[in-house]
Write a protein that holds these residues in place. Structure first.
Motif, PDB file in Angstrom:
ATOM      1  N   UNK A  11       6.225   4.652  -3.677  1.00  0.00           N
ATOM      2  CA  UNK A  11       4.967   4.886  -3.657  1.00  0.00           C
ATOM      3  C   UNK A  11       4.213   4.225  -2.579  1.00  0.00           C
ATOM      4  N   UNK A  12       3.711   5.091  -1.842  1.00  0.00           N
ATOM      5  CA  UNK A  12       2.851   4.331  -0.493  1.00  0.00           C
ATOM      6  C   UNK A  12       1.422   4.553  -0.960  1.00  0.00           C
ATOM      7  N   UNK A  13       0.868   3.344  -0.987  1.00  0.00           N
ATOM      8  CA  UNK A  13      -0.727   3.504  -1.371  1.00  0.00           C
ATOM      9  C   UNK A  13      -1.253   3.092   0.074  1.00  0.00           C
ATOM     10  N   UNK A  63      -1.242  -1.005   0.399  1.00  0.00           N
ATOM     11  CA  UNK A  63      -2.358  -1.297   1.413  1.00  0.00           C
ATOM     12  C   UNK A  63      -3.531  -2.112   0.649  1.00  0.00           C
ATOM     13  N   UNK A  64      -4.050  -2.988   1.220  1.00  0.00           N
ATOM     14  CA  UNK A  64      -5.172  -3.742   0.169  1.00  0.00           C
ATOM     15  C   UNK A  64      -6.378  -2.955   0.503  1.00  0.00           C
ATOM     16  N   UNK A  65      -6.962  -2.259   1.559  1.00  0.00           N
ATOM     17  CA  UNK A  65      -8.273  -2.090   1.868  1.00  0.00           C
ATOM     18  C   UNK A  65      -8.432  -0.653   1.661  1.00  0.00           C
ATOM     19  N   UNK A  66      -8.406  -0.089   0.370  1.00  0.00           N
ATOM     20  CA  UNK A  66      -8.694   1.512   0.088  1.00  0.00           C
ATOM     21  C   UNK A  66      -9.944   1.756  -0.488  1.00  0.00           C
ATOM     22  N   UNK A  67     -10.366   2.636  -0.484  1.00  0.00           N
ATOM     23  CA  UNK A  67     -11.734   3.010  -1.391  1.00  0.00           C
ATOM     24  C   UNK A  67     -11.480   3.126  -2.640  1.00  0.00           C
ATOM     25  N   UNK A  92       1.329  -4.611   2.330  1.00  0.00           N
ATOM     26  CA  UNK A  92       1.598  -4.054   3.633  1.00  0.00           C
ATOM     27  C   UNK A  92      -0.016  -3.843   4.371  1.00  0.00           C
ATOM     28  N   UNK A  93      -0.589  -4.753   4.910  1.00  0.00           N
ATOM     29  CA  UNK A  93      -2.020  -4.690   5.137  1.00  0.00           C
ATOM     30  C   UNK A  93      -2.376  -5.124   6.635  1.00  0.00           C
ATOM     31  N   UNK A  94      -3.551  -4.724   7.348  1.00  0.00           N
ATOM     32  CA  UNK A  94      -3.840  -5.062   8.395  1.00  0.00           C
ATOM     33  C   UNK A  94      -4.706  -6.441   8.327  1.00  0.00           C
ATOM     34  N   UNK A  95      -4.788  -6.986   7.134  1.00  0.00           N
ATOM     35  CA  UNK A  95      -5.582  -8.446   6.888  1.00  0.00           C
ATOM     36  C   UNK A  95      -4.464  -9.449   7.084  1.00  0.00           C
TER      37      UNK A  95
END
Length: 145
Positions: A11-13, A63-67, A92-95
């Motif tokens: 699963x890719x979030x 990903x951490x920053x999703x709506x 796996x985040x840009x942060x």
């Protein structure tokens, strides 16, 4: 190594189409045939894991920053749910914020990676992650207690 026909899905979030396409490119490059399921929010990920036809993934790439329900909330929900907590969750985040890193490990993340800015490095990192989690790690067998 697990054979392709027995691999559980991943699963890719990821809410970014471009980043999701990069992940799909990396899965192909890893040479592992596996179903890739996408959730664009942490809430959608939880729905996939808890639905009437629940997915039992090999790994969740979060990903951490999703709506909506973001990756932090979804991570906490997964790791505090007895039915879900054994699933590996790789952030796996840009942060690169140390607070995010510390929070995620405290919440039970199995790994934390910062997304590279350049496409070749991004693909290589995801290729390495997929190869590791689906080709090297012994994952729990579903239904075995």
């Amino acid at each position: 190594m697990t054979t392709a026909h027995t691999l559980p899905p991943i699963i890719i979030v990821e809410d970014s189409d471009e980043d999701f396409d990069t992940v799909r490119d990396a899965v192909r490059k890893a040479g592992i045939t596996v179903e890739v399921r996408r959730a664009t929010t942490g809430g959608e990920c939880l729905d996939l894991l808890r639905g009437s036809v629940a997915i039992r993934p090999a790994v969740v790439l979060m990903d951490l920053n999703t709506p909506g329900v973001d990756g932090r909330e979804a991570l906490e929900s997964i790791k505090t749910d007895p039915a879900l907590k054994s699933f590996p969750v790789v952030v796996f985040s840009t942060s690169a914020n140390p607070r995010d890193v510390t929070f995620c490990y405290a919440a039970g993340a199995n790994a934390y990676h910062v997304k590279p800015l350049r496409y070749p490095e991004h693909v290589q990192l995801v290729t390495d992650l997929i190869g590791y989690w689906l080709g090297r790690v012994v994952l729990p067998v579903q239904g075995v207690v």
